[in-house]
Design a protein around this motif. Sequence first.
Motif, PDB file in Angstrom:
ATOM      1  N   ARG A  17       0.616  -1.180  -0.165  1.00  0.00           N
ATOM      2  CA  ARG A  17      -0.004   0.111  -0.237  1.00  0.00           C
ATOM      3  C   ARG A  17       0.891   1.320  -0.103  1.00  0.00           C
ATOM      4  O   ARG A  17       0.212   2.375   0.074  1.00  0.00           O
ATOM      5  CB  ARG A  17      -1.108  -0.125   1.155  1.00  0.00           C
ATOM      6  N   LEU A  18       2.244   1.174   0.135  1.00  0.00           N
ATOM      7  CA  LEU A  18       3.016   2.266   0.018  1.00  0.00           C
ATOM      8  C   LEU A  18       3.144   2.724  -1.350  1.00  0.00           C
ATOM      9  O   LEU A  18       3.507   2.120  -2.358  1.00  0.00           O
ATOM     10  CB  LEU A  18       4.437   1.937   0.703  1.00  0.00           C
ATOM     11  N   SER A  19       3.173   4.061  -1.515  1.00  0.00           N
ATOM     12  CA  SER A  19       3.387   4.623  -3.034  1.00  0.00           C
ATOM     13  C   SER A  19       4.802   4.670  -3.207  1.00  0.00           C
ATOM     14  O   SER A  19       5.569   4.637  -2.411  1.00  0.00           O
ATOM     15  CB  SER A  19       2.843   5.912  -3.043  1.00  0.00           C
ATOM     16  N   THR A  24      10.679   5.246  -2.190  1.00  0.00           N
ATOM     17  CA  THR A  24      11.999   5.919  -2.518  1.00  0.00           C
ATOM     18  C   THR A  24      12.340   6.903  -1.278  1.00  0.00           C
ATOM     19  O   THR A  24      13.688   6.701  -0.873  1.00  0.00           O
ATOM     20  CB  THR A  24      11.754   6.603  -3.741  1.00  0.00           C
ATOM     21  N   LYS A  25      11.554   7.587  -0.674  1.00  0.00           N
ATOM     22  CA  LYS A  25      12.055   8.199   0.727  1.00  0.00           C
ATOM     23  C   LYS A  25      12.409   7.629   1.861  1.00  0.00           C
ATOM     24  O   LYS A  25      13.388   7.820   2.249  1.00  0.00           O
ATOM     25  CB  LYS A  25      10.692   9.257   1.109  1.00  0.00           C
ATOM     26  N   PHE A 123      11.765  -4.151   5.940  1.00  0.00           N
ATOM     27  CA  PHE A 123      12.722  -3.341   6.109  1.00  0.00           C
ATOM     28  C   PHE A 123      12.121  -2.119   5.965  1.00  0.00           C
ATOM     29  O   PHE A 123      11.996  -1.030   6.697  1.00  0.00           O
ATOM     30  CB  PHE A 123      14.154  -3.483   5.567  1.00  0.00           C
ATOM     31  N   ILE A 124      11.657  -1.739   4.594  1.00  0.00           N
ATOM     32  CA  ILE A 124      11.408  -0.484   4.097  1.00  0.00           C
ATOM     33  C   ILE A 124       9.896  -0.142   4.847  1.00  0.00           C
ATOM     34  O   ILE A 124       9.464   0.895   5.207  1.00  0.00           O
ATOM     35  CB  ILE A 124      11.125  -0.472   2.479  1.00  0.00           C
ATOM     36  N   THR A 125       8.995  -1.121   5.043  1.00  0.00           N
ATOM     37  CA  THR A 125       7.817  -1.156   5.718  1.00  0.00           C
ATOM     38  C   THR A 125       7.903  -0.542   7.117  1.00  0.00           C
ATOM     39  O   THR A 125       7.238   0.225   7.646  1.00  0.00           O
ATOM     40  CB  THR A 125       6.666  -2.149   5.540  1.00  0.00           C
ATOM     41  N   ALA A 126       9.035  -1.206   7.870  1.00  0.00           N
ATOM     42  CA  ALA A 126       9.184  -0.798   9.122  1.00  0.00           C
ATOM     43  C   ALA A 126       9.858   0.474   9.355  1.00  0.00           C
ATOM     44  O   ALA A 126       9.563   1.185  10.478  1.00  0.00           O
ATOM     45  CB  ALA A 126      10.356  -2.101   9.886  1.00  0.00           C
ATOM     46  N   ILE A 127      10.610   0.933   8.627  1.00  0.00           N
ATOM     47  CA  ILE A 127      11.085   2.108   8.718  1.00  0.00           C
ATOM     48  C   ILE A 127       9.957   3.333   8.453  1.00  0.00           C
ATOM     49  O   ILE A 127       9.962   4.223   9.368  1.00  0.00           O
ATOM     50  CB  ILE A 127      12.322   2.527   7.329  1.00  0.00           C
TER      51      ILE A 127
END
Length: 443
Positions: A17-19, A24-25, A123-127
Amino acid sequence: MPLSKVLPYIENENYERLSPEIITKAKKSLLDFLASAYSGYQCKSSDIAFQSADWLGGKEHCSIIGTEKTVSPFAATFINATLASCMDIDDGHREPVGHPGCMIIPPVLAAGELSKNSTGKDFITAIVTGYEVGIRCGIVMNSNHGQLFYGSGGWALFGSASGLAKMKSLTGITLENALTIGEVYGPTAQCGKSIAAGSMTKESVGWGAVTAFMGVSLAEHGFTGPDNILIDKHLYNCDIEKTFETLGEKYEIRNTYFKQYPACKWAHSPITAVLQIMEESNPDLKEIDEIIIETFQKATTLNHVKPETTEAAQYSIPFLVATALYYGAVEPSHISEKHLKNDSIYNLAKKIRMIPVEDMEKEFPSKRPARVKIKMKNKSVFIKEVKLIKGDPENPLSWDDLINKFHLCSKNFIDYAHREEIVKKIINLERITNLKELTSLLK
């Protein structure tokens, strides 16, 4: 409230669900964090953190960025958080007035390394999860910053715990306790005291991140905390419900900034102003009579003319502005202790006078403005006003900018090919099937 919004958000947030913009951010935030961590090796505080880490004990499974040494997850969190924050070149967010990345990424990184199946997407989702919860908690806690100013270790620990809980897939009462334990155990992180003393405690970042990790670990074993977070409503000056109502819809990680200079963010506008004056007019430094910096009141407290330590230099606008004039730049090496005894910089710093002005005060904290006036002996005056700088969310750093920053900060510690491989892994982080593909490169 706010747990009624926070708990379902943490449980339900997922990579799909992340854009692309948010993904990227998050990856840019990770690269910036690593750049900041490598730059931290120039600080004495990082050496001391290494020497003191053994008492954090435990099995040695987690990496310290930049070394072959492995330590316990608590020690890795403490050292990596200290490395990333000690040079003050790490990311930040203007509204909570502090730094999320140095608090959120170290415990998540350690948890990912302990797991056998954590992926780049995890990792991205947790950040992202950590940033979203932590930043909002900071907005609330520092809504009355004129009276009570929490450092990052005081508010971003909720982001540390949220990101770590997401990495561990915690749910229900365990997740709730993982967050609420920090409400009581977290450091007050009174950064005004560290600023005044130029001390290594800074914003309680290392200990705040460890406290969050400890809270999560306790919760996993059944330890309980209070029934909510942000329960000291009498200390805050904002609508708490409104702050959290956009959680999961409006992403605050979009509004983080990246730093070009190893300095308190309040110093960046005057640094930028004098560098612009130097580029446009190139005044003779020997002919400068006086430098006036007009800015907001809190910035005028950063007025140590002759700092004795790297930490004090990061909070000395006169020293930093004089450094910018002398070198034509402000890089991590310029504020290492061997550069603090430069009489030419000290003589320039003595000519600087800082004045709080009302028009600048009205802009803070949504901006960190400054107006610099360089008065010459021949009575000519160079004036430059800066409200937003490159790296702010309105004028963000590109991938190339951040890659250049990473190379600048890490070049003395790892070779170019190794650095390029790290960059490549982060750009393609979502393709990593085991996080150790990345952590193995950080040694």
